[in-house]
Design a protein around this motif. Structure first.
Motif, PDB file in Angstrom:
ATOM      1  N   PRO A 220       0.812  -1.221   0.000  1.00  0.00           N
ATOM      2  CA  PRO A 220       0.000   0.000   0.000  1.00  0.00           C
ATOM      3  C   PRO A 220       0.850   1.277   0.000  1.00  0.00           C
ATOM      4  O   PRO A 220       1.876   1.357   0.662  1.00  0.00           O
ATOM      5  N   VAL A 221       0.417   2.255  -0.789  1.00  0.00           N
ATOM      6  CA  VAL A 221       1.012   3.597  -0.817  1.00  0.00           C
ATOM      7  C   VAL A 221      -0.132   4.589  -0.984  1.00  0.00           C
ATOM      8  O   VAL A 221      -1.264   4.210  -1.271  1.00  0.00           O
ATOM      9  N   SER A 222       0.166   5.889  -0.822  1.00  0.00           N
ATOM     10  CA  SER A 222      -0.885   6.902  -0.920  1.00  0.00           C
ATOM     11  C   SER A 222      -1.510   6.917  -2.311  1.00  0.00           C
ATOM     12  O   SER A 222      -2.727   6.929  -2.469  1.00  0.00           O
ATOM     13  N   ARG A 223      -0.693   6.958  -3.344  1.00  0.00           N
ATOM     14  CA  ARG A 223      -1.122   6.769  -4.729  1.00  0.00           C
ATOM     15  C   ARG A 223       0.030   6.138  -5.475  1.00  0.00           C
ATOM     16  O   ARG A 223       1.181   6.537  -5.307  1.00  0.00           O
ATOM     17  N   ARG A 224      -0.283   5.155  -6.300  1.00  0.00           N
ATOM     18  CA  ARG A 224       0.765   4.410  -6.987  1.00  0.00           C
ATOM     19  C   ARG A 224       1.251   5.206  -8.193  1.00  0.00           C
ATOM     20  O   ARG A 224       0.558   5.320  -9.206  1.00  0.00           O
ATOM     21  N   VAL A 225       2.455   5.746  -8.084  1.00  0.00           N
ATOM     22  CA  VAL A 225       3.111   6.444  -9.188  1.00  0.00           C
ATOM     23  C   VAL A 225       4.437   5.725  -9.409  1.00  0.00           C
ATOM     24  O   VAL A 225       5.269   5.649  -8.502  1.00  0.00           O
ATOM     25  N   GLN A 226       4.612   5.193 -10.616  1.00  0.00           N
ATOM     26  CA  GLN A 226       5.725   4.268 -10.809  1.00  0.00           C
ATOM     27  C   GLN A 226       6.337   4.430 -12.183  1.00  0.00           C
ATOM     28  O   GLN A 226       5.648   4.676 -13.170  1.00  0.00           O
ATOM     29  N   LEU A 227       7.662   4.263 -12.244  1.00  0.00           N
ATOM     30  CA  LEU A 227       8.393   4.272 -13.509  1.00  0.00           C
ATOM     31  C   LEU A 227       8.296   2.903 -14.176  1.00  0.00           C
ATOM     32  O   LEU A 227       8.326   1.878 -13.509  1.00  0.00           O
ATOM     33  N   ASN A 228       8.223   2.923 -15.503  1.00  0.00           N
ATOM     34  CA  ASN A 228       8.228   1.671 -16.258  1.00  0.00           C
ATOM     35  C   ASN A 228       9.147   1.832 -17.459  1.00  0.00           C
ATOM     36  O   ASN A 228       8.834   2.558 -18.399  1.00  0.00           O
ATOM     37  N   TYR A 229      10.307   1.143 -17.412  1.00  0.00           N
ATOM     38  CA  TYR A 229      11.236   1.159 -18.541  1.00  0.00           C
ATOM     39  C   TYR A 229      11.566  -0.265 -18.997  1.00  0.00           C
ATOM     40  O   TYR A 229      12.527  -0.489 -19.708  1.00  0.00           O
ATOM     41  N   TYR A 230      10.749  -1.232 -18.589  1.00  0.00           N
ATOM     42  CA  TYR A 230      10.977  -2.614 -18.995  1.00  0.00           C
ATOM     43  C   TYR A 230      10.477  -2.826 -20.433  1.00  0.00           C
ATOM     44  O   TYR A 230       9.504  -2.200 -20.864  1.00  0.00           O
ATOM     45  N   PRO A 231      11.101  -3.721 -21.196  1.00  0.00           N
ATOM     46  CA  PRO A 231      10.615  -4.002 -22.558  1.00  0.00           C
ATOM     47  C   PRO A 231       9.220  -4.617 -22.523  1.00  0.00           C
ATOM     48  O   PRO A 231       8.880  -5.379 -21.624  1.00  0.00           O
TER      49      PRO A 231
END
Length: 530
Positions: A220-231
């Motif tokens: 759990p987090v306040s709002r899920r903000v995430q980087l995505n650099y996977y192929p």
């Protein structure tokens, strides 16, 4: 934020979020900012276009693209009408792309014409010639250059393709969606096998939805903000990052190619709350001489997977954010099997992969098929409602992958600690992990043995401080050839993480009594020379 319910189709979350947060930004790529309302509209338009092109339930749609908003919209639109989406990695060479396309036989290919300095016109033509099942090739706008015509006869622009979809009625679109969902397949992810030929793991709507909800509940987090650099052909891109963030109503921040500095800058610029990757990329970032200048104050959770993190790195990460997690899973399990709940306990994080997720069963089995006592190593076997459906058109491989009572054989070895947590101790198969990617020696050996000067090849792995493991290839030559020539040969046929770090030419190979190459002897030799 109101948590969304469990829906029937992964694509249903486009309408759910658009109805509640239409103006909230969902997808980001540098200056591109796509709201939930815009995601919904673009998914609807592409879904209609796919139907107009004759795509039906069970048909495949392949996408050659970087991690970006267009990739994810293509996946959602394809899944929404009951078709099966296949990601193609632009880093792969033509032989690798040919295998996936000729095996999956997509009826539509959505393609990026240029990525970086690589133009794909000749590759796309070769794929079309090798796979008559492909009826339509559609070019994304990025890197289109002089237009779709530059890719050859029959390739249309995305704008033209979408325009044709306007003829599809809302009733026809609704009917297509009513006929799919739950345990119907939506995603085909190719994972290399020990025989060298990658197999397509068939994942379903229910599985990826359940995996997302369980993943989010455990982290759990306040709002899920995430980087995505996977192929986009990797489970990490689609199921581990994109789907959980989107389902939660969070913000996906794409980076088309990993760059240690730019990734850290984006954490501050976009307010990333979950800093996640594989250990090797954390190492590259922590090693930056000016690491201290980056604003990481938004990070609420640090997460990694794909390989074990060194204790020293965990200690350093703990000083940044003392709330960390890791896990264990694989493509066929549709993401996580076990998870370490967020903690600052370095011993647990460095020496375990945690406990099974709710709804996931795990057992450890010895060579005799019996469950091993606690503390003794055994093969990890798992069972859950989100386990994959099987390998695409490989009933033999599917049957071999499951026990008679329905447990999936992972091929990995683990033991259960006194506290109940699991620790991975080895692999039954030859597969090794390099930078979080699964690498199977036989696939590399097949590529090397295609060279006319190579009589036989044997690939083993050795530890590496950056990538966890890398390959060393031993070659029995039948003509004059240099290691440098063979490395270049591999680079033309294999993704960069599969290319051996070192090639050794030998006049002979150590053999077992039955005549097979003794890879244990080669592994010992490689480690001594390392």
């Amino acid at each position: 934020m109101v948590q969304p319910p469990v829906l029937h189709r992964i694509s249903d979350y486009t309408a759910w979020h658009a109805a509640r947060s239409a103006d909230e930004v969902a997808l980001v790529l540098e200056d591109q900012r796509v709201t939930f309302g815009e995601v919904h509209d673009r998914v609807e338009a592409l879904a209609r276009a796919l139907l107009a092109a004759g795509v039906g339930k069970g048909d495949r749609v392949a996408t050659l693209q970087t991690p970006c908003p267009d990739y994810f919209i293509a996946f959602l639109a394809t899944a929404s009408i009951g078709a099966i989406w296949v990601g193609l990695n632009p880093k792969c060479r033509l032989p690798e792309l040919l295998h996936v396309v000729t095996d999956s036989e997509p009826s539509v290919m959505l393609v990026r014409a240029t990525v970086g300095d690589r133009y794909y016109g000749e590759d796309i033509a070769a794929l079309r010639e090798a796979c008559p099942a492909v009826r339509h090739v559609v070019a994304f706008e990025q890197g289109l250059g002089d237009g779709a015509e530059s890719l050859g006869h029959g390739v249309v622009s995305m704008a033209s393709f979408l325009a044709a979809g306007a003829a599809i009625s809302g009733e026809a679109l609704a009917a297509a969606r009513a006929g799919c969902g739950d345990r119907d397949p939506c995603l085909l992810v190719y994972t290399s096998g020990s025989t060298g030929a990658p197999k397509g793991a068939l994942l379903h709507h229910h599985g990826v939805i359940q995996a997302a909800h369980r993943h989010n509940a455990e982290r759990p987090v306040s709002r899920r903000v995430q980087l995505n650099y996977y192929p986009i052909n990797h489970i990490g891109c689609v199921v581990d990052v994109s789907i959980p963030v989107f389902v939660s109503g969070g913000k996906l921040v794409f980076l088309e190619h990993f760059d240690a500095v730019r990734a850290l800058e984006l954490i501050g610029e976009e307010g990333v709350t979950v800093w996640t990757s594989v250990p090797s990329t954390f190492h590259l970032q922590l090693a930056l001489p000016d690491f201290a200048r980056f604003d990481l104050s938004s990070v609420e959770l640090i997460a990694w997977g794909g390989a074990a993190m060194p204790r020293e790195a965990i200690e350093r990460l703990r000083s940044i954010r003392p709330r960390m997690t890791t896990n264990y899973g694989l493509t066929e399990s549709t993401t996580v099997i076990t998870n370490v709940s967020p903690t600052d306990d370095v011993e647990i994080l460095s020496n375990s992969v945690g406990l099974p997720l709710p709804g996931v069963e795990v057992r450890l089995v010895g060579p005799d098929g019996a469950i091993v006592p606690q503390g003794e190593p055994g093969e990890v076997q798992t069972r859950s409602s989100h386990t994959f459906l099987g390998y695409w058109r490989r009933p033999d491989a599917t049957a071999d992958a499951f026990t008679a009572d329905g447990w999936f054989r992972t091929g990995d070895q683990a033991l259960q600690r006194p506290d109940g947590r699991y620790r991975i101790v080895g692999r039954l198969k030859e597969m090794y992990k390099s930078g979080g990617y699964n690498v199977y020696p036989r696939e590399i050996e097949v590529a090397l043995e295609a060279h006319p000067a190579v009589a036989a090849a044997a690939v083993v792995s050795i530890p590496d401080p950056l990538w966890q493991e890398v390959g060393v290839a031993y070659i029995l030559p039948q003509a004059e050839v240099s290691p440098e020539e063979l490395i270049a040969f591999c680079r033309e046929r294999l993704a960069n993480y599969k290319v051996p770090k070192r090639i050794v030419l030998r006049p002979d190979m150590p053999l077992l009594p039955i005549g097979k190459i003794d890879k244990n002897a080669l592994k010992n030799e490689a480690r001594q020379e390392n």
